[in-house]
Design a protein around this motif. Sequence first.
Motif, PDB file in Angstrom:
ATOM      1  N   HIS A  32       5.110  70.000  42.535  1.00 33.85           N
ATOM      2  CA  HIS A  32       6.406  70.008  43.226  1.00 33.85           C
ATOM      3  C   HIS A  32       6.850  71.445  43.491  1.00 33.85           C
ATOM      4  CE1 HIS A  32      10.541  68.636  44.078  1.00 33.85           C
ATOM      5  NE2 HIS A  32      10.915  69.733  43.446  1.00 33.85           N
ATOM      6  N   THR A  33       7.419  71.660  44.687  1.00 37.12           N
ATOM      7  CA  THR A  33       7.955  72.970  45.044  1.00 37.12           C
ATOM      8  C   THR A  33       9.432  72.823  45.362  1.00 37.12           C
ATOM      9  OG1 THR A  33       5.842  73.736  45.908  1.00 37.12           O
ATOM     10  CG2 THR A  33       7.808  74.901  46.665  1.00 37.12           C
ATOM     11  N   HIS A  38      18.193  80.681  49.407  1.00 40.94           N
ATOM     12  CA  HIS A  38      17.850  82.077  49.659  1.00 40.94           C
ATOM     13  C   HIS A  38      16.349  82.290  49.815  1.00 40.94           C
ATOM     14  CE1 HIS A  38      22.002  83.232  48.890  1.00 40.94           C
ATOM     15  NE2 HIS A  38      21.959  82.299  47.968  1.00 40.94           N
ATOM     16  N   GLY A  39      15.601  81.187  49.796  1.00 38.15           N
ATOM     17  CA  GLY A  39      14.157  81.276  49.950  1.00 38.15           C
ATOM     18  C   GLY A  39      13.400  81.492  48.657  1.00 38.15           C
ATOM     19  N   ASN A  40      14.102  81.517  47.520  1.00 39.15           N
ATOM     20  CA  ASN A  40      13.421  81.645  46.233  1.00 39.15           C
ATOM     21  C   ASN A  40      12.681  80.350  45.943  1.00 39.15           C
ATOM     22  OD1 ASN A  40      14.578  84.249  45.622  1.00 39.15           O
ATOM     23  ND2 ASN A  40      16.489  83.151  45.288  1.00 39.15           N
ATOM     24  N   GLN A  41      11.444  80.486  45.526  1.00 41.49           N
ATOM     25  CA  GLN A  41      10.580  79.322  45.350  1.00 41.49           C
ATOM     26  C   GLN A  41      10.178  79.150  43.895  1.00 41.49           C
ATOM     27  OE1 GLN A  41       7.563  78.906  48.395  1.00 41.49           O
ATOM     28  NE2 GLN A  41       6.068  78.220  46.877  1.00 41.49           N
ATOM     29  N   TRP A 112      11.364  70.029  47.775  1.00 40.05           N
ATOM     30  CA  TRP A 112      12.815  69.887  47.905  1.00 40.05           C
ATOM     31  C   TRP A 112      13.344  71.264  48.245  1.00 40.05           C
ATOM     32  CZ3 TRP A 112      15.838  65.906  48.588  1.00 40.05           C
ATOM     33  CH2 TRP A 112      17.219  66.033  48.393  1.00 40.05           C
ATOM     34  N   GLN A 113      13.798  71.435  49.493  1.00 40.03           N
ATOM     35  CA  GLN A 113      14.291  72.724  49.960  1.00 40.03           C
ATOM     36  C   GLN A 113      15.749  72.579  50.372  1.00 40.03           C
ATOM     37  OE1 GLN A 113      11.984  74.515  53.100  1.00 40.03           O
ATOM     38  NE2 GLN A 113      13.139  76.427  53.021  1.00 40.03           N
ATOM     39  N   VAL A 114      16.563  73.514  49.930  1.00 39.15           N
ATOM     40  CA  VAL A 114      18.007  73.477  50.162  1.00 39.15           C
ATOM     41  C   VAL A 114      18.393  74.472  51.247  1.00 39.15           C
ATOM     42  CG1 VAL A 114      20.272  73.818  49.081  1.00 39.15           C
ATOM     43  CG2 VAL A 114      18.370  72.902  47.726  1.00 39.15           C
ATOM     44  N   PHE A 115      19.275  74.029  52.145  1.00 38.36           N
ATOM     45  CA  PHE A 115      19.859  74.894  53.165  1.00 38.36           C
ATOM     46  C   PHE A 115      21.373  74.773  53.039  1.00 38.36           C
ATOM     47  CE2 PHE A 115      15.777  73.466  54.714  1.00 38.36           C
ATOM     48  CZ  PHE A 115      15.182  74.625  55.166  1.00 38.36           C
ATOM     49  N   ALA A 116      22.033  75.829  52.610  1.00 41.49           N
ATOM     50  CA  ALA A 116      23.489  75.810  52.440  1.00 41.49           C
ATOM     51  C   ALA A 116      23.997  77.245  52.331  1.00 41.49           C
ATOM     52  CB  ALA A 116      23.878  75.023  51.190  1.00 41.49           C
TER      53      ALA A 116
END
Length: 130
Positions: A32-33, A38-41, A112-116
């Motif tokens: 899982h990624t 902020h693009g931190n992975q 699961w990538q967040v955009f906010a």
Amino acid sequence: MNKHMKETILAFITCINSHDVEKLGALMSDDHTFIDAHGNQVSGKDKMIPGWQGYFAWFPDYYIEVTEILEDGDKLALFGFAGGSFQGKETERWRLPAAWKAEVKHGQVTLWQVFADTKIPFEIIERNSH
């Protein structure tokens, strides 16, 4: 939308909203990624379980509201709102528009990538860390 993919992502959202880290872990693939706004992975379920625990400690009433889901193969775009309050303080409450990109494979969430815009939550954390 693929029925199984929709069931998986709705279960994942339910686990986020109920802060059920154990069930979140069961729904994450081993590889899982997670990618924050902020693009931190962070890669690996074993690293994300403590990540969710820490986030829920900061925001014990964190929730997401999904108002729309778009599908493209095994990828989903989710739109809605995220909110909570820092350490449960009513005076430090926030609710913001948010979007998420998710990938589901074999009944597990692989991405699961967040955009906010995280300016308000980070200002709240900063204000309360002194």
